[in-house]
Design a protein around this motif. Sequence first.
Motif, PDB file in Angstrom:
ATOM      1  N   ARG A 153       0.839  -1.211   0.000  1.00 48.21           N
ATOM      2  CA  ARG A 153       0.000   0.000   0.000  1.00 48.21           C
ATOM      3  C   ARG A 153       0.867   1.251   0.000  1.00 48.21           C
ATOM      4  NH1 ARG A 153      -4.667  -0.364   4.259  1.00 48.21           N
ATOM      5  NH2 ARG A 153      -5.459   1.292   2.927  1.00 48.21           N
ATOM      6  N   ILE A 154       1.968   1.204   0.737  1.00 47.09           N
ATOM      7  CA  ILE A 154       2.889   2.351   0.768  1.00 47.09           C
ATOM      8  C   ILE A 154       3.588   2.480  -0.586  1.00 47.09           C
ATOM      9  CG2 ILE A 154       4.994   3.242   1.859  1.00 47.09           C
ATOM     10  CD1 ILE A 154       3.874   1.761   4.445  1.00 47.09           C
ATOM     11  N   TRP A 155       4.013   1.341  -1.151  1.00 46.17           N
ATOM     12  CA  TRP A 155       4.662   1.355  -2.472  1.00 46.17           C
ATOM     13  C   TRP A 155       3.743   1.988  -3.517  1.00 46.17           C
ATOM     14  CZ3 TRP A 155       2.817  -1.186  -6.835  1.00 46.17           C
ATOM     15  CH2 TRP A 155       3.649  -1.134  -7.954  1.00 46.17           C
ATOM     16  N   ARG A 156       2.462   1.643  -3.455  1.00 45.97           N
ATOM     17  CA  ARG A 156       1.490   2.167  -4.422  1.00 45.97           C
ATOM     18  C   ARG A 156       1.518   3.692  -4.467  1.00 45.97           C
ATOM     19  NH1 ARG A 156      -4.139   1.267  -2.302  1.00 45.97           N
ATOM     20  NH2 ARG A 156      -3.489   3.099  -1.158  1.00 45.97           N
ATOM     21  N   ASP A 157       1.724   4.318  -3.311  1.00 48.62           N
ATOM     22  CA  ASP A 157       1.685   5.776  -3.234  1.00 48.62           C
ATOM     23  C   ASP A 157       3.067   6.429  -3.269  1.00 48.62           C
ATOM     24  OD1 ASP A 157      -1.105   5.629  -3.005  1.00 48.62           O
ATOM     25  OD2 ASP A 157      -0.980   5.403  -0.831  1.00 48.62           O
ATOM     26  N   ASP A 158       4.133   5.630  -3.213  1.00 52.85           N
ATOM     27  CA  ASP A 158       5.495   6.158  -3.195  1.00 52.85           C
ATOM     28  C   ASP A 158       6.107   6.021  -4.585  1.00 52.85           C
ATOM     29  OD1 ASP A 158       8.089   6.968  -2.715  1.00 52.85           O
ATOM     30  OD2 ASP A 158       8.560   5.369  -1.293  1.00 52.85           O
ATOM     31  N   ASP A 159       6.026   7.093  -5.360  1.00 54.48           N
ATOM     32  CA  ASP A 159       6.575   7.034  -6.712  1.00 54.48           C
ATOM     33  C   ASP A 159       7.959   7.670  -6.788  1.00 54.48           C
ATOM     34  OD1 ASP A 159       5.789   9.640  -6.395  1.00 54.48           O
ATOM     35  OD2 ASP A 159       4.475   9.695  -8.144  1.00 54.48           O
ATOM     36  N   SER A 160       8.606   7.822  -5.639  1.00 57.54           N
ATOM     37  CA  SER A 160       9.958   8.380  -5.635  1.00 57.54           C
ATOM     38  C   SER A 160      10.940   7.355  -6.195  1.00 57.54           C
ATOM     39  CB  SER A 160      10.376   8.781  -4.217  1.00 57.54           C
ATOM     40  OG  SER A 160      10.492   7.634  -3.395  1.00 57.54           O
ATOM     41  N   VAL A 161      12.034   7.838  -6.740  1.00 58.00           N
ATOM     42  CA  VAL A 161      13.037   6.966  -7.352  1.00 58.00           C
ATOM     43  C   VAL A 161      13.686   6.059  -6.308  1.00 58.00           C
ATOM     44  CG1 VAL A 161      15.226   6.912  -8.615  1.00 58.00           C
ATOM     45  CG2 VAL A 161      13.491   8.609  -9.219  1.00 58.00           C
ATOM     46  N   ASP A 162      13.962   6.599  -5.121  1.00 56.14           N
ATOM     47  CA  ASP A 162      14.663   5.815  -4.105  1.00 56.14           C
ATOM     48  C   ASP A 162      13.732   4.986  -3.218  1.00 56.14           C
ATOM     49  OD1 ASP A 162      13.491   7.736  -2.456  1.00 56.14           O
ATOM     50  OD2 ASP A 162      15.371   8.296  -1.472  1.00 56.14           O
ATOM     51  N   MET A 163      12.441   5.134  -3.378  1.00 59.87           N
ATOM     52  CA  MET A 163      11.438   4.414  -2.592  1.00 59.87           C
ATOM     53  C   MET A 163      11.715   4.537  -1.091  1.00 59.87           C
ATOM     54  SD  MET A 163      10.383   0.997  -4.709  1.00 59.87           S
ATOM     55  CE  MET A 163      12.008   0.282  -4.826  1.00 59.87           C
ATOM     56  N   GLY A 164      12.050   5.740  -0.666  1.00 62.24           N
ATOM     57  CA  GLY A 164      12.397   5.997   0.724  1.00 62.24           C
ATOM     58  C   GLY A 164      11.301   5.617   1.705  1.00 62.24           C
ATOM     59  N   LYS A 165      10.064   5.922   1.371  1.00 61.42           N
ATOM     60  CA  LYS A 165       8.952   5.584   2.272  1.00 61.42           C
ATOM     61  C   LYS A 165       8.784   4.073   2.387  1.00 61.42           C
ATOM     62  CE  LYS A 165       6.367   9.786   1.280  1.00 61.42           C
ATOM     63  NZ  LYS A 165       5.197  10.357   0.600  1.00 61.42           N
ATOM     64  N   VAL A 166       8.959   3.391   1.275  1.00 67.33           N
ATOM     65  CA  VAL A 166       8.839   1.928   1.274  1.00 67.33           C
ATOM     66  C   VAL A 166       9.950   1.326   2.125  1.00 67.33           C
ATOM     67  CG1 VAL A 166       8.970  -0.146  -0.177  1.00 67.33           C
ATOM     68  CG2 VAL A 166       7.694   1.851  -0.973  1.00 67.33           C
ATOM     69  N   MET A 167      11.172   1.795   1.914  1.00 65.86           N
ATOM     70  CA  MET A 167      12.307   1.265   2.685  1.00 65.86           C
ATOM     71  C   MET A 167      12.109   1.497   4.175  1.00 65.86           C
ATOM     72  SD  MET A 167      15.813   1.765   0.480  1.00 65.86           S
ATOM     73  CE  MET A 167      15.984   3.466   0.872  1.00 65.86           C
ATOM     74  N   ALA A 168      11.691   2.704   4.542  1.00 63.27           N
ATOM     75  CA  ALA A 168      11.511   3.019   5.957  1.00 63.27           C
ATOM     76  C   ALA A 168      10.411   2.162   6.576  1.00 63.27           C
ATOM     77  CB  ALA A 168      11.188   4.504   6.124  1.00 63.27           C
ATOM     78  N   ALA A 169       9.302   2.030   5.881  1.00 64.95           N
ATOM     79  CA  ALA A 169       8.185   1.229   6.408  1.00 64.95           C
ATOM     80  C   ALA A 169       8.569  -0.239   6.518  1.00 64.95           C
ATOM     81  CB  ALA A 169       6.960   1.390   5.512  1.00 64.95           C
ATOM     82  N   LEU A 170       9.224  -0.754   5.496  1.00 62.68           N
ATOM     83  CA  LEU A 170       9.630  -2.153   5.511  1.00 62.68           C
ATOM     84  C   LEU A 170      10.620  -2.414   6.637  1.00 62.68           C
ATOM     85  CD1 LEU A 170       9.507  -4.945   4.219  1.00 62.68           C
ATOM     86  CD2 LEU A 170      11.280  -4.200   2.611  1.00 62.68           C
ATOM     87  N   ASP A 171      11.594  -1.525   6.802  1.00 65.30           N
ATOM     88  CA  ASP A 171      12.580  -1.688   7.862  1.00 65.30           C
ATOM     89  C   ASP A 171      11.909  -1.660   9.241  1.00 65.30           C
ATOM     90  OD1 ASP A 171      15.329  -1.909   8.756  1.00 65.30           O
ATOM     91  OD2 ASP A 171      15.121   0.162   9.448  1.00 65.30           O
TER      92      ASP A 171
END
Length: 186
Positions: A153-171
Amino acid sequence: MENKDKIIETALDLAKDMGWAQVSLSDIARECDISMAELFDFIDDKTDILVLLGRSIDRKVLHNIGEVDSALSERDRLFDLLMERFDVLNEYREGIVAVLESFRFDPKQAIISMPHLCRSMTWMLEAAGIETHGLRGAIKVAGLTGLYLKTLRIWRDDDSVDMGKVMAALDTDLERVEGLASRFGF
């Protein structure tokens, strides 16, 4: 391009243009320039396309990661595998987002897809060197599937190149799960 890959890509292109719910098998056959009979040789229904997509994603992740560094912790190995998975998902971003959007209006399709997603998560756990057999394994698969869906769900809304939100949430979520697992003896 292999026929299965062409079917997947065509279906996802149509999904981003029309919405997944509106895509028909005849649309896919026409756009692939194959007959309905030929399409039938590859898939039973649209859910099969998502299964093929999932297997293709799993294959790419496993290929791209290669041998996972056994010196890393299980959590770090799993983090690397899942981040690679999100990188691969980015190749199909618009089509996958269209499919995910359709699941909001047809939850039956999401439920039908769950066993296939659990199978993918089993592969991710196994590739990370984490056992998946027995009751403990089933709990691990279910837990990772839930964590993956939350992160998706976070990936769906995170269109940044580095996927910073995805990485932070996953971690953060992997750390939380690691704490729970150690508390309950997993």
